[in-house]
Design a protein around this motif. Structure first.
Motif, PDB file in Angstrom:
ATOM      1  N   GLU A   1     114.711  62.610  56.495  1.00  0.00           N
ATOM      2  CA  GLU A   1     114.159  64.244  56.634  1.00  0.00           C
ATOM      3  C   GLU A   1     115.230  64.690  57.672  1.00  0.00           C
ATOM      4  O   GLU A   1     115.391  64.160  58.731  1.00  0.00           O
ATOM      5  CB  GLU A   1     112.560  64.025  57.301  1.00  0.00           C
ATOM      6  CG  GLU A   1     112.453  65.713  57.177  1.00  0.00           C
ATOM      7  CD  GLU A   1     110.855  65.850  57.732  1.00  0.00           C
ATOM      8  OE1 GLU A   1     110.644  66.844  58.163  1.00  0.00           O
ATOM      9  OE2 GLU A   1     110.211  64.828  57.582  1.00  0.00           O
TER      10      GLU A   1
ATOM     11  N   GLU B   1     116.496  68.409  59.276  1.00  0.00           N
ATOM     12  CA  GLU B   1     116.105  69.693  59.459  1.00  0.00           C
ATOM     13  C   GLU B   1     115.366  70.448  58.341  1.00  0.00           C
ATOM     14  O   GLU B   1     115.654  71.395  57.779  1.00  0.00           O
ATOM     15  CB  GLU B   1     117.472  70.487  59.566  1.00  0.00           C
ATOM     16  CG  GLU B   1     118.151  70.261  60.866  1.00  0.00           C
ATOM     17  CD  GLU B   1     119.514  70.740  60.993  1.00  0.00           C
ATOM     18  OE1 GLU B   1     120.031  71.394  60.015  1.00  0.00           O
ATOM     19  OE2 GLU B   1     120.130  70.931  62.064  1.00  0.00           O
ATOM     20  N   GLY B   2     114.072  69.683  58.016  1.00  0.00           N
ATOM     21  CA  GLY B   2     113.226  70.183  57.188  1.00  0.00           C
ATOM     22  C   GLY B   2     113.488  69.810  55.672  1.00  0.00           C
ATOM     23  O   GLY B   2     112.821  70.084  54.832  1.00  0.00           O
ATOM     24  N   GLN B   3     114.546  69.144  55.480  1.00  0.00           N
ATOM     25  CA  GLN B   3     115.160  68.826  53.970  1.00  0.00           C
ATOM     26  C   GLN B   3     114.834  67.360  53.959  1.00  0.00           C
ATOM     27  O   GLN B   3     115.136  66.546  54.813  1.00  0.00           O
ATOM     28  CB  GLN B   3     116.641  69.038  53.731  1.00  0.00           C
ATOM     29  CG  GLN B   3     117.085  70.509  53.390  1.00  0.00           C
ATOM     30  CD  GLN B   3     118.443  70.585  53.159  1.00  0.00           C
ATOM     31  OE1 GLN B   3     119.383  70.452  53.961  1.00  0.00           O
ATOM     32  NE2 GLN B   3     118.503  70.829  51.912  1.00  0.00           N
ATOM     33  N   LEU B   4     114.130  66.904  52.997  1.00  0.00           N
ATOM     34  CA  LEU B   4     113.846  65.577  52.676  1.00  0.00           C
ATOM     35  C   LEU B   4     114.629  64.934  51.471  1.00  0.00           C
ATOM     36  O   LEU B   4     114.889  65.489  50.387  1.00  0.00           O
ATOM     37  CB  LEU B   4     112.375  65.364  52.159  1.00  0.00           C
ATOM     38  CG  LEU B   4     111.949  64.117  51.836  1.00  0.00           C
ATOM     39  CD1 LEU B   4     111.649  63.488  53.312  1.00  0.00           C
ATOM     40  CD2 LEU B   4     110.127  64.330  51.775  1.00  0.00           C
ATOM     41  N   PHE B   5     115.231  63.626  51.841  1.00  0.00           N
ATOM     42  CA  PHE B   5     116.036  62.959  50.837  1.00  0.00           C
ATOM     43  C   PHE B   5     115.366  61.534  50.751  1.00  0.00           C
ATOM     44  O   PHE B   5     115.197  61.116  51.613  1.00  0.00           O
ATOM     45  CB  PHE B   5     117.713  62.743  51.370  1.00  0.00           C
ATOM     46  CG  PHE B   5     118.115  64.301  51.924  1.00  0.00           C
ATOM     47  CD1 PHE B   5     119.030  64.839  50.969  1.00  0.00           C
ATOM     48  CD2 PHE B   5     117.938  64.832  52.937  1.00  0.00           C
ATOM     49  CE1 PHE B   5     119.593  65.954  51.335  1.00  0.00           C
ATOM     50  CE2 PHE B   5     118.772  65.938  53.284  1.00  0.00           C
ATOM     51  CZ  PHE B   5     119.460  66.675  52.582  1.00  0.00           C
TER      52      PHE B   5
ATOM     53  N   HIS C   1     116.207  64.575  62.938  1.00  0.00           N
ATOM     54  CA  HIS C   1     116.100  63.677  61.868  1.00  0.00           C
ATOM     55  C   HIS C   1     114.785  62.900  61.873  1.00  0.00           C
ATOM     56  O   HIS C   1     114.551  62.815  62.998  1.00  0.00           O
ATOM     57  CB  HIS C   1     117.451  63.092  61.437  1.00  0.00           C
ATOM     58  CG  HIS C   1     117.603  62.165  62.306  1.00  0.00           C
ATOM     59  ND1 HIS C   1     118.723  62.500  63.531  1.00  0.00           N
ATOM     60  CD2 HIS C   1     117.281  60.720  62.614  1.00  0.00           C
ATOM     61  CE1 HIS C   1     118.524  61.206  63.980  1.00  0.00           C
ATOM     62  NE2 HIS C   1     118.004  60.199  63.486  1.00  0.00           N
TER      63      HIS C   1
END
Length: 289
Positions: free
Chosen positions: A57, A59-63, A79
């Protein structure tokens, strides 16, 4: 069997890039959960998935970080990376955490192309990591200066692949990707060459060939061909009595004016200026890279 190593040098080397930790781990527990904002250590982490998957994760984005994918993060930073046991299989990873004053600009360049990078298992960055790990085990990286050189070499393998924007593996014969069409260009550069015949050499459709060539080499087939032609033209300008018009024709350019434009774009001067020696390159052969 020892699967991870840490380095601590008695003296400070702020100007060098050094390994904090390097290792290989199979993760099966939800306790593997690292929050980047609260960590007390500093450094730069590269972690690559050999099998299974984990989560990153940023900055608010999930991978989801799957097999043959790596992530790069700065510690501390915004992160979190963690393992979710519901994945159903362990997350097997290799990693290296680095430190050093020279790392920031390199890592920033990597992160702009990430934070998740696709790397085939036989790609050079992974092979180079394995060499780093092997030499750590053998005690070959105990000199901080030797270690810093090796890290820089390893980082360049990642930058090279990520800048070209491809996921190419090393070919077993050591030739560059699309070596057959490259050899064809170098043999036939003096005549008109079209995309259909280049694609046919590689047994691909024209569309597939163009896209794949660009992914592999970072430029289009015609860009590559023009570089070949300009290299040959530069040699003729410096070592023959042919006119500029004759050289343009001999190296596959349709018109002298187009030849002049392409030559100046790549070399920074006109063919006539190059012939007159308006440069300080004492070279026998010009190479465009």
């Amino acid at each position: 069997m020892i699967k991870s190593y840490g380095f601590r040098f008695p003296d400070s080397y702020p100007e060098l890039m050094l390994i904090e930790t390097i290792g290989h781990e199979t993760i099966t527990d939800a306790a593997y959960d690292w929050e980047g904002r609260t960590r007390q250590t500093t450094g730069y982490l590269f972690q690559y998935t050999l099998a299974g998957s984990g989560w990153l994760e940023v900055e608010g984005q999930l991978f989801e970080v799957k097999k043959n994918q790596a992530f790069v993060v700065e510690i501390p930073g915004p992160h979190r990376y963690y393992y979710d046991p519901r994945a159903g299989e362990p997350w097997e990873v290799i990693w290296v955490r680095l430190r050093g004053g020279q790392m920031a600009s390199i890592w920033d360049s990597l992160h702009k192309r990430g934070p998740v990078l696709q790397l085939n298992a036989d790609a050079e960055p992974i092979a180079a990591w394995r060499r780093l790990f092997h030499d750590t085990i053998k005690g070959k990286l105990n000199d901080p200066y030797v270690q810093s050189v090796r890290i820089y070499e390893w980082l360049l393998t990642i930058l090279r692949l990520s800048r070209q924007g491809h996921e190419a593996s090393r070919r077993p014969d050591g030739l560059p990707p699309y070596g057959a069409s490259i050899a064809y260009m170098r043999e036939k550069y003096g005549r008109t060459i079209n995309l259909e015949e280049l694609a046919a050499v590689e047994h691909l459709s024209k569309s597939h060939y163009c896209k794949a060539f660009h992914r592999a080499l970072g430029l289009s087939p015609f860009d590559y061909l023009n570089r070949v032609r300009v290299e040959e033209a530069a040699e003729l300008l410096g070592g023959s009595d042919l006119t500029v018009t004759q050289i343009a024709a001999a190296t596959g350019f349709d018109t002298t004016s187009y030849f002049g434009k392409v030559f100046k774009r790549y070399v920074g001067m006109t063919p006539l200026q190059y012939r007159e020696g308006q440069h300080d390159w004492n070279v026998d052969r010009l190479k465009l890279v």
